[in-house]
Design an enzyme around this catalytic site. Sequence first.
Site, mmCIF file in Angstrom:
data_model
loop_
_atom_site.group_PDB
_atom_site.id
_atom_site.type_symbol
_atom_site.label_atom_id
_atom_site.label_comp_id
_atom_site.label_asym_id
_atom_site.label_seq_id
_atom_site.Cartn_x
_atom_site.Cartn_y
_atom_site.Cartn_z
ATOM 1 N N HIS A 34 24.829 38.430 39.339
ATOM 2 C CA HIS A 34 24.672 37.385 37.983
ATOM 3 C C HIS A 34 25.566 36.361 38.208
ATOM 4 O O HIS A 34 26.887 36.138 38.607
ATOM 5 C CB HIS A 34 25.205 38.117 36.424
ATOM 6 N N HIS A 40 30.526 43.510 38.953
ATOM 7 C CA HIS A 40 30.086 42.699 37.977
ATOM 8 C C HIS A 40 31.491 42.344 37.123
ATOM 9 O O HIS A 40 32.461 42.726 37.415
ATOM 10 C CB HIS A 40 28.938 43.187 36.973
ATOM 11 N N GLU A 46 32.539 46.961 36.337
ATOM 12 C CA GLU A 46 32.649 45.631 35.446
ATOM 13 C C GLU A 46 34.146 45.305 35.339
ATOM 14 O O GLU A 46 34.928 45.811 34.915
ATOM 15 C CB GLU A 46 32.220 45.672 33.943
ATOM 16 N N GLU A 78 29.183 35.216 37.171
ATOM 17 C CA GLU A 78 30.155 36.403 37.631
ATOM 18 C C GLU A 78 30.949 35.918 38.852
ATOM 19 O O GLU A 78 31.024 36.872 39.898
ATOM 20 C CB GLU A 78 29.703 37.510 37.543
#
Length: 449
Positions: free
Chosen positions: A188, A323, A396, A191
Amino acid sequence: MRPRIRGGRTTVLAALLSLALAAPIAAAQAQDAPRPGPAADAARIAEVPRQYEVTGPATRTERTALVATGVSIDEVHARAVVITATRAQATAVRQLGHKVRQLPAPPTAAPSPHKPRAKDFPAGYTKYHTYDEATKEIDALVARHPDILSKQVIGTSHEGRNLLALKLSKNVTKDEQEPEVLFTAHQHAREHLTVEMSLYLLNEFTSKYGSDSRVTKMLDSREIWIIPDLNPDGGEYDIASGGFRSWRKNRQPNAGTSEVGTDLNRNWDFKWGCCDGSSTDPGDETYRGASAASAPEVQVVSKFVHGRNVGGKQQITAAIDFHTYSELVLWPFGFTNDDTGDGMTKDEHDTFATLGKNMAATNGYTPEQSSDLYITDGAIDDWLWGDQKVFAFTFEMYPSSFGSGGFYPKDSVIPKETARNREAVLQMLETADCVYRVIGKEGQYCKGR
């Protein structure tokens, strides 16, 4: 990003059940609705998506209605959510009866009598690496450590940027019969901290080899692969104005529309589009693409992973996809609420959960199965396990919330927040020869390996 749902597990499961029941209806309505024309598409493209705090949604039905407007949900709280949306989508959310408050915009270039530095990070973020800066640092590391680090160009992005795979191993030029571990980052675009995570690993492994016993042992007995940037086009577009555009997808045009981009982490060829865990609208943040693995970047990495299947045996045994944000350690599956689902046994689930919790204990993240948050389909960790039986996790990274920096934490956090994952990475590497060891069943599953 995978938002973290805050609240009791009963509430979470109830919300997921409602989503599962209501999403097919919403999807059918979306497919039946007329598509906007080119002018409407162009207007939407010109708009930078923004984050909003939505106060009011407290039930599964209300959150399902939010998803149906085409927004992405970035955080979920007891009676509020944070979404990324266009102005039109925010208006649609207001029409559902909720209070919507626009959050501060992503940082832009600081006012200056001089022309802003286009295609670079704004002030306070300049220690993040652009694609060219990262490539130069990687090339320098390869030149400095040719005996343990090599670089391969495994393909190109839509706009022609090289996608790299870096290999770390004692005998780096040889393909040995050693367990392999894969680290991927930056699916993404916004990020950016994940690229720094990749560079941290490259620097840590090369600088500590021969002096740190754990690092040395891992490079002596493993083959480590790092793909530092899956979405260089999106990353460069996100900073091209000298500020941030809050861009998520790649930069691949979508036929028949003026919309650009596919969400790479909804495009992998396992349970693609199966379960209302992605969008069919090319303008949405979670657009899954025209078909499974339709994004060139996904095709390149898929081919690379399949190429590590030698003699019918996948050499990669474990993987982490980095991420931001929410500080989570996630494991498959995302497409089903079941602990196991189609393609996973109880022992396999227990191995995932145990290793995930062990790693989370070292970095302070919250460990959970992906679908404990909400349903997704076409994600890389589901694909790596479902297609190749790789014990694949999603991390994450920092921060935990929008208020702490969201997608754009200041560059001062880079050293701490990348080093924060060192122990977790080493734990994964140390179990890679027999991941089932974490549940005490190496004799049953790994005998003779």
